[in-house]
Scaffold this motif. Structure first.
Motif, PDB file in Angstrom:
ATOM      1  N   ASP A   3      40.159  35.744  37.611  1.00  0.00           N
ATOM      2  CA  ASP A   3      39.162  35.677  36.933  1.00  0.00           C
ATOM      3  C   ASP A   3      38.719  34.709  37.891  1.00  0.00           C
ATOM      4  O   ASP A   3      37.142  34.191  37.169  1.00  0.00           O
ATOM      5  CB  ASP A   3      39.517  35.310  35.851  1.00  0.00           C
ATOM      6  CG  ASP A   3      40.062  33.532  35.837  1.00  0.00           C
ATOM      7  OD1 ASP A   3      41.152  33.427  37.103  1.00  0.00           O
ATOM      8  OD2 ASP A   3      40.791  33.022  35.097  1.00  0.00           O
ATOM      9  N   ASP A   4      38.760  34.384  38.879  1.00  0.00           N
ATOM     10  CA  ASP A   4      37.947  34.307  39.880  1.00  0.00           C
ATOM     11  C   ASP A   4      36.315  34.688  39.913  1.00  0.00           C
ATOM     12  O   ASP A   4      36.573  35.798  39.785  1.00  0.00           O
ATOM     13  CB  ASP A   4      38.796  33.126  40.909  1.00  0.00           C
ATOM     14  CG  ASP A   4      37.792  32.079  41.831  1.00  0.00           C
ATOM     15  OD1 ASP A   4      36.636  31.887  41.017  1.00  0.00           O
ATOM     16  OD2 ASP A   4      37.922  31.322  42.675  1.00  0.00           O
ATOM     17  N   PHE A   5      35.001  33.934  40.379  1.00  0.00           N
ATOM     18  CA  PHE A   5      34.040  34.589  40.509  1.00  0.00           C
ATOM     19  C   PHE A   5      32.986  33.914  42.322  1.00  0.00           C
ATOM     20  O   PHE A   5      33.045  33.284  42.146  1.00  0.00           O
ATOM     21  CB  PHE A   5      33.160  35.030  39.884  1.00  0.00           C
ATOM     22  CG  PHE A   5      32.759  33.820  38.969  1.00  0.00           C
ATOM     23  CD1 PHE A   5      31.136  33.204  39.477  1.00  0.00           C
ATOM     24  CD2 PHE A   5      33.516  33.747  38.133  1.00  0.00           C
ATOM     25  CE1 PHE A   5      31.147  32.022  38.628  1.00  0.00           C
ATOM     26  CE2 PHE A   5      33.138  32.380  37.090  1.00  0.00           C
ATOM     27  CZ  PHE A   5      31.724  31.797  37.377  1.00  0.00           C
ATOM     28  N   VAL A   6      32.294  34.753  42.820  1.00  0.00           N
ATOM     29  CA  VAL A   6      31.257  33.936  43.684  1.00  0.00           C
ATOM     30  C   VAL A   6      31.033  33.589  42.574  1.00  0.00           C
ATOM     31  O   VAL A   6      30.013  33.559  42.440  1.00  0.00           O
ATOM     32  CB  VAL A   6      31.256  34.990  44.499  1.00  0.00           C
ATOM     33  CG1 VAL A   6      30.064  34.518  45.736  1.00  0.00           C
ATOM     34  CG2 VAL A   6      31.999  35.502  45.211  1.00  0.00           C
ATOM     35  N   VAL A   7      30.653  32.087  42.779  1.00  0.00           N
ATOM     36  CA  VAL A   7      28.748  31.450  42.452  1.00  0.00           C
ATOM     37  C   VAL A   7      28.204  31.328  43.565  1.00  0.00           C
ATOM     38  O   VAL A   7      26.396  31.490  42.990  1.00  0.00           O
ATOM     39  CB  VAL A   7      29.529  29.920  42.490  1.00  0.00           C
ATOM     40  CG1 VAL A   7      28.271  29.231  42.130  1.00  0.00           C
ATOM     41  CG2 VAL A   7      30.539  29.704  40.841  1.00  0.00           C
ATOM     42  N   CYS A   8      28.334  31.215  45.151  1.00  0.00           N
ATOM     43  CA  CYS A   8      27.344  31.138  45.691  1.00  0.00           C
ATOM     44  C   CYS A   8      27.771  32.804  47.013  1.00  0.00           C
ATOM     45  O   CYS A   8      28.367  32.366  47.475  1.00  0.00           O
ATOM     46  CB  CYS A   8      26.659  29.648  45.964  1.00  0.00           C
ATOM     47  SG  CYS A   8      26.126  30.148  47.709  1.00  0.00           S
ATOM     48  N   ARG A   9      26.682  33.469  46.849  1.00  0.00           N
ATOM     49  CA  ARG A   9      26.516  35.001  47.254  1.00  0.00           C
ATOM     50  C   ARG A   9      26.633  34.770  48.403  1.00  0.00           C
ATOM     51  O   ARG A   9      26.861  34.914  49.459  1.00  0.00           O
ATOM     52  CB  ARG A   9      25.543  35.666  46.319  1.00  0.00           C
ATOM     53  CG  ARG A   9      26.292  36.285  45.666  1.00  0.00           C
ATOM     54  CD  ARG A   9      25.652  37.602  44.355  1.00  0.00           C
ATOM     55  NE  ARG A   9      24.306  36.375  44.304  1.00  0.00           N
ATOM     56  CZ  ARG A   9      23.802  37.712  43.852  1.00  0.00           C
ATOM     57  NH1 ARG A   9      23.528  39.097  44.005  1.00  0.00           N
ATOM     58  NH2 ARG A   9      22.126  36.557  43.711  1.00  0.00           N
ATOM     59  N   CYS A  10      25.448  33.808  49.035  1.00  0.00           N
ATOM     60  CA  CYS A  10      24.803  33.245  50.520  1.00  0.00           C
ATOM     61  C   CYS A  10      25.581  32.637  51.164  1.00  0.00           C
ATOM     62  O   CYS A  10      25.429  32.887  52.050  1.00  0.00           O
ATOM     63  CB  CYS A  10      23.428  32.473  50.138  1.00  0.00           C
ATOM     64  SG  CYS A  10      22.149  33.121  48.916  1.00  0.00           S
ATOM     65  N   ASN A  51      28.860  32.797  50.277  1.00  0.00           N
ATOM     66  CA  ASN A  51      30.557  32.875  49.404  1.00  0.00           C
ATOM     67  C   ASN A  51      31.603  31.734  49.211  1.00  0.00           C
ATOM     68  O   ASN A  51      32.468  31.268  49.492  1.00  0.00           O
ATOM     69  CB  ASN A  51      31.138  33.924  50.828  1.00  0.00           C
ATOM     70  CG  ASN A  51      32.487  34.480  50.292  1.00  0.00           C
ATOM     71  OD1 ASN A  51      32.327  34.945  48.953  1.00  0.00           O
ATOM     72  ND2 ASN A  51      33.473  34.921  51.250  1.00  0.00           N
ATOM     73  N   VAL A  52      30.413  30.802  48.107  1.00  0.00           N
ATOM     74  CA  VAL A  52      31.595  30.135  47.611  1.00  0.00           C
ATOM     75  C   VAL A  52      32.234  30.541  46.205  1.00  0.00           C
ATOM     76  O   VAL A  52      31.495  30.957  45.222  1.00  0.00           O
ATOM     77  CB  VAL A  52      30.438  28.943  46.890  1.00  0.00           C
ATOM     78  CG1 VAL A  52      31.116  27.414  46.246  1.00  0.00           C
ATOM     79  CG2 VAL A  52      30.298  27.890  48.422  1.00  0.00           C
TER      80      VAL A  52
END
Length: 92
Positions: free
Chosen positions: A5-12, A14-15
């Motif tokens: 259920d984890d997801f990328v918050v900052c796509r730029c 990759n956080v």
């Protein structure tokens, strides 16, 4: 290992959300500290995408606290080729 259920918050940069939670558990208490420790918001979009979530996670989205400075975001600059720069072409 990341959870399902984890997801990328900052796509730029990759956080992931779990990375931000770990940083908050280590003592970061405002979005500026999270930004400096995780690089979330330092990518190409300058926190226009992830900034609101960072501020909501830390409670920095209210204007009641005068000691906090909101995350800065600015539009990206227009690129120019080195050839145009050498010729002095500025069509603006």
């Amino acid at each position: 290992m990341r959870k399902e259920d984890d997801f990328v918050v900052c796509r730029c940069e990759n956080v992931y959300y779990s990375d931000l939670l770990e940083i908050m558990e280590d003592g970061a208490n405002n979005s500026r500290e999270i930004k400096l420790k995780s690089r979330a918001g330092m990518g190409f979009c300058n926190s226009r995408t992830c900034g609101p979530l960072l501020e909501a996670m830390t409670g920095d989205n209210s204007n009641e606290l005068p000691h906090y400075v909101h995350l800065k975001s600015q539009p990206p600059l227009r690129t120019i080729s080195l050839l145009d720069l050498a010729r002095g072409n500025n069509d603006d």
